[in-house]
Design an enzyme around this catalytic site. Structure first.
Site, PDB file in Angstrom:
ATOM      1  N   ASP A   1       5.713 -10.400 -20.370  1.00  0.00           N
ATOM      2  CA  ASP A   1       5.451 -11.824 -20.578  1.00  0.00           C
ATOM      3  C   ASP A   1       6.100 -12.350 -21.847  1.00  0.00           C
ATOM      4  O   ASP A   1       6.599 -13.469 -21.870  1.00  0.00           O
ATOM      5  CB  ASP A   1       3.940 -12.094 -20.603  1.00  0.00           C
TER       6      ASP A   1
ATOM      7  N   HIS B   1       0.817  -1.211   0.000  1.00  0.00           N
ATOM      8  CA  HIS B   1       0.000   0.000   0.000  1.00  0.00           C
ATOM      9  C   HIS B   1       0.849   1.258   0.000  1.00  0.00           C
ATOM     10  O   HIS B   1       0.539   2.231  -0.668  1.00  0.00           O
ATOM     11  CB  HIS B   1      -0.921   0.010   1.219  1.00  0.00           C
TER      12      HIS B   1
ATOM     13  N   CYS C   1       2.929  -2.123 -24.237  1.00  0.00           N
ATOM     14  CA  CYS C   1       2.603  -1.661 -22.883  1.00  0.00           C
ATOM     15  C   CYS C   1       3.425  -2.371 -21.810  1.00  0.00           C
ATOM     16  O   CYS C   1       3.193  -2.169 -20.627  1.00  0.00           O
ATOM     17  CB  CYS C   1       1.112  -1.816 -22.607  1.00  0.00           C
TER      18      CYS C   1
ATOM     19  N   GLU D   1       1.646 -11.356 -26.221  1.00  0.00           N
ATOM     20  CA  GLU D   1       2.622 -11.596 -25.143  1.00  0.00           C
ATOM     21  C   GLU D   1       2.987 -13.062 -25.025  1.00  0.00           C
ATOM     22  O   GLU D   1       3.613 -13.469 -24.047  1.00  0.00           O
ATOM     23  CB  GLU D   1       2.122 -11.016 -23.818  1.00  0.00           C
TER      24      GLU D   1
HETATM   25  C1  PEP Z   1       3.244  -7.584 -20.008  1.00  0.00           C
HETATM   26  O1  PEP Z   1       3.229  -8.809 -19.877  1.00  0.00           O
HETATM   27  O2  PEP Z   1       4.155  -6.947 -20.593  1.00  0.00           O
HETATM   28  C2  PEP Z   1       2.149  -6.772 -19.452  1.00  0.00           C
HETATM   29  C3  PEP Z   1       2.066  -5.483 -19.698  1.00  0.00           C
HETATM   30  O3  PEP Z   1       1.255  -7.386 -18.643  1.00  0.00           O
HETATM   31  P1  PEP Z   1       1.540  -7.777 -17.100  1.00  0.00           P
HETATM   32  O4  PEP Z   1       2.864  -7.155 -16.725  1.00  0.00           O
HETATM   33  O5  PEP Z   1       0.398  -7.245 -16.331  1.00  0.00           O
HETATM   34  O6  PEP Z   1       1.583  -9.265 -17.182  1.00  0.00           O
HETATM   35 MG    MG Z   2       1.382  -9.827 -19.277  1.00  0.00          MG
END
Ligand code: PEP
Ligand code: MG
Length: 588
Positions: A465, A199, A512, A441
């Protein structure tokens, strides 16, 4: 206070909220409550059950009052955390077990509360996911509150913070973190416990206050009034620094403040290269509280909203109505901006509610994300319906995580359309059709990106990922972290393939994962052809600076050189040298 007289101490923790802070230590001492252990006579059981009920009611009332106190304005997510604590109080797993121990083992309520809390925490111990390990702390916060109330102790004391305080604590409860988040007197946080998703970390990031968590025995080693210099990016804490160290920190602080000024100056400028390649810079978020920081740093929308965070910190999943309200709140906070909702990335280690203690032998390869949703249709439908309803209140798109083949995308889309028809028939107001994309991913999705692209409205590459699965390295395992190489040739080839497929199908291609927010990779990503990059607030200005200072043509030349190399080390060296040559100053 002289800093020369006192010895300097350096502590290493986890950089949980970036930035530099210099201030005087303010110790928040949340002493552990001693738990009396008593055996009850038969006649004492009923009164003890009543005492327990009174303490639970009182705790519930206090949490309700606190929630009300901080719930206005930007405290919404903290209020949600406190609400989750209230639910935990009423959770049969907690309450029935405590009452059972009082009745059958005939032990006093304080002891029973501790025993049940230990048992619940033990379930979390076996989970590898950091977020869930952090949630053990929530069990303690709730148990502590009940025990204090049983003992008639004061809870929720107000603390008077002097200006420019670095708050040092063994741990902060969500209530403490939330109340402190409302003052402007905190310049930094240092806690002994915690990780990136504790938190304190979340509150600090949302407030853009530097924080170092997981700093060992900081609260024992730091004294009230000590001068504390902390670097929330590197996870470094210096206590009573030498004049030389202090000068270095002051310089770093000045640089950080200058960078923040630049960030502000850049806020409304587009991320466009000198030769006209436009990249949209978007924000990643888990909680609505992060929105002001994203906007302050010039985010042009949200590229990744990790919706599963709404589901995790509570015993039962949120209802469709609760989700609808949460999604609507985010959309209304960002009028005219695109918000990308990632549907639940649940499963594996991230189990909701009562099923959280179930384990799979290999969670990263198990029933996760879209697979989990397709085998938990009711849960999936409740989210899709909430999103469809929320679509009437803003500009959204949704994406499915961890898609590994076309059938999953088709099935998920069919489910979405079925929900749309149901709601339409029931006369529920819906927004217009919105784009439906996928996260790329998995290596399989990258390999068949050309087949997925015609049926997806956009791609967003999740490099966290994609790298984990491509290089076969557990992203949470420190022992293999040295192999985690975003510039590995196999990763670059996958990215190239994904971008080509997206371009051929004429759909936008975003990234992302963490790779998108590292300025060192910006030139390569522009050269590869990404048109959207999504990252945390603080990462936006440095990435924008690089993009505005470079030309895509220069990136394309670099990429050509890089793709002819083979080892990740050679590629890294080549990229680093070029970045240093072109943007030396910008990168510091
Ligand atoms: C990723 O895998 O790059 C992603 C943005 O998702 P997360 O980190 O939430 O698995
Ligand atoms: Mg991911």
């Amino acid at each position: 206070m002289s800093t020369l007289a006192t010895p300097t101490l350096a502590l290493k923790g986890i950089g949980a909220s970036p930035g530099i802070a210099l201030g005087r230590a303010f110790l928040v001492d949340r002493k552990r409550v001693r738990t009396p252990k008593l055996r009850l006579g038969p006649a004492e059981v009923e009164p003890e059950l009543l005492r327990m009920k009174t303490a639970v009611d009182l705790s519930d009332h206090q949490l309700g009052a606190l929630k009300h106190q901080i719930g206005q304005g930007d405290g919404h997510d903290h209020a949600m955390i406190l609400e989750a604590h209230r639910l935990m109080l009423r959770d049969p797993m907690f309450l029935d077990e405590v009452n059972k121990l009082i009745s059958t083992d005939r032990i006093n309520a304080e002891w029973a509360v501790r025993r049940v809390a230990r048992k619940i925490k033990h379930m979390f111990d076996n989970l590898q996911d950091e977020y869930f390990r952090e949630r053990r702390a929530d069990v303690d916060y709730v148990a502590d509150r009940v025990v204090r109330n049983l003992l008639g102790q004061v809870v929720d004391e107000e603390v008077e913070l002097p200006p420019n305080s670095v708050v040092v604590a063994h741990d902060l409860s969500p209530a403490e973190a939330a109340v402190m988040a409302k003052t402007s007197r905190v310049s930094g946080f240092v806690t002994d416990l915690g990780g990136h998703t504790s938190h304190t970390a979340i509150v600090a990031r949302a407030r853009q206050t530097p924080a170092v968590v997981g700093a060992g025995r900081a609260s024992e080693q730091i004294s009230p009034g000590d001068l504390v210099a902390l670097d929330g990016t590197r996870g470094l804490v210096l206590v009573n620094p030498t004049p030389e160290q202090l000068a270095l920190f002051e310089e770093a602080l000045r640089r950080h403040e200058a960078a923040e000024q630049t960030a502000l100056a850049l806020k409304d400028l587009p991320a466009v290269t000198r030769d006209g390649w436009r990249v949209k810079l978007l924000g990643n978020m888990e909680f609505a509280e992060e929105i002001p920081a994203l906007l302050d740093h010039g985010a042009e929308g949200v590229g990744l909203y990790r919706t599963e965070f709404l589901f995790l910190d509570r015993p039962t999943p949120p209802t469709e109505e609760e989700q609808y309200r949460a999604y609507r709140q985010v959309l209304e906070a960002l009028p005219n901006q695109l918000v990308t909702f990632r549907t639940l990335d649940m499963g594996g280690d991230k189990m909701p509610g009562a099923r959280r203690h179930e384990r799979e032998p290999n969670p990263a390869l198990g029933l996760r994300a879209i697979r989990y949703c397709l085998s938990h249709r009711e849960l999936f439908r409740s989210q899709l319906r909430a999103l469809l309803r929320a679509s009437a209140h803003g500009h959204l798109r949704i994406m499915f995580p961890l898609v590994s083949g076309l059938s999953e995308l088709r099935e998920a889309r069919t489910e979405l359309e079925a929900c749309r028809s149901d709601l339409g028939r029931a006369g529920v107001p819906l927004g217009s059709r919105f784009p439906v994309g996928i996260m790329v991913e998995t290596p399989s999705a990258a390999m068949i990106a050309d087949r997925l692209a015609p049926e997806a409205d956009f791609f967003s590459v999740g490099t966290n990922d994609l790298i984990q699965y491509s290089l076969a390295i557990d992203r949470h395992n420190r022992d293999v972290a040295y192999l985690y190489k975003p510039l590995h040739l196999s990763v670059l080839r996958s990215l190239q393939r994904i971008v080509t497929a997206a371009r051929d199908a004429n759909i936008p291609v975003a990234m992302c994962g963490e790779m998108a927010g590292d300025p060192a990779f910006a030139l390569v990503l522009v050269a590869l052809g990404f048109t959207e990059l999504s990252m945390t607030a603080g990462q936006i200005p440095p990435v924008k600076q690089i993009i505005r200072a470079c030309s895509r043509a220069q990136g394309v030349l670099l990429l050509e050189q890089v793709m002819a190399l083979t080892t990740a080390e050679e590629i890294e060296r080549c990229v680093r040298n070029e970045m240093q040559r072109c943007f030396g100053d910008l990168q510091s």
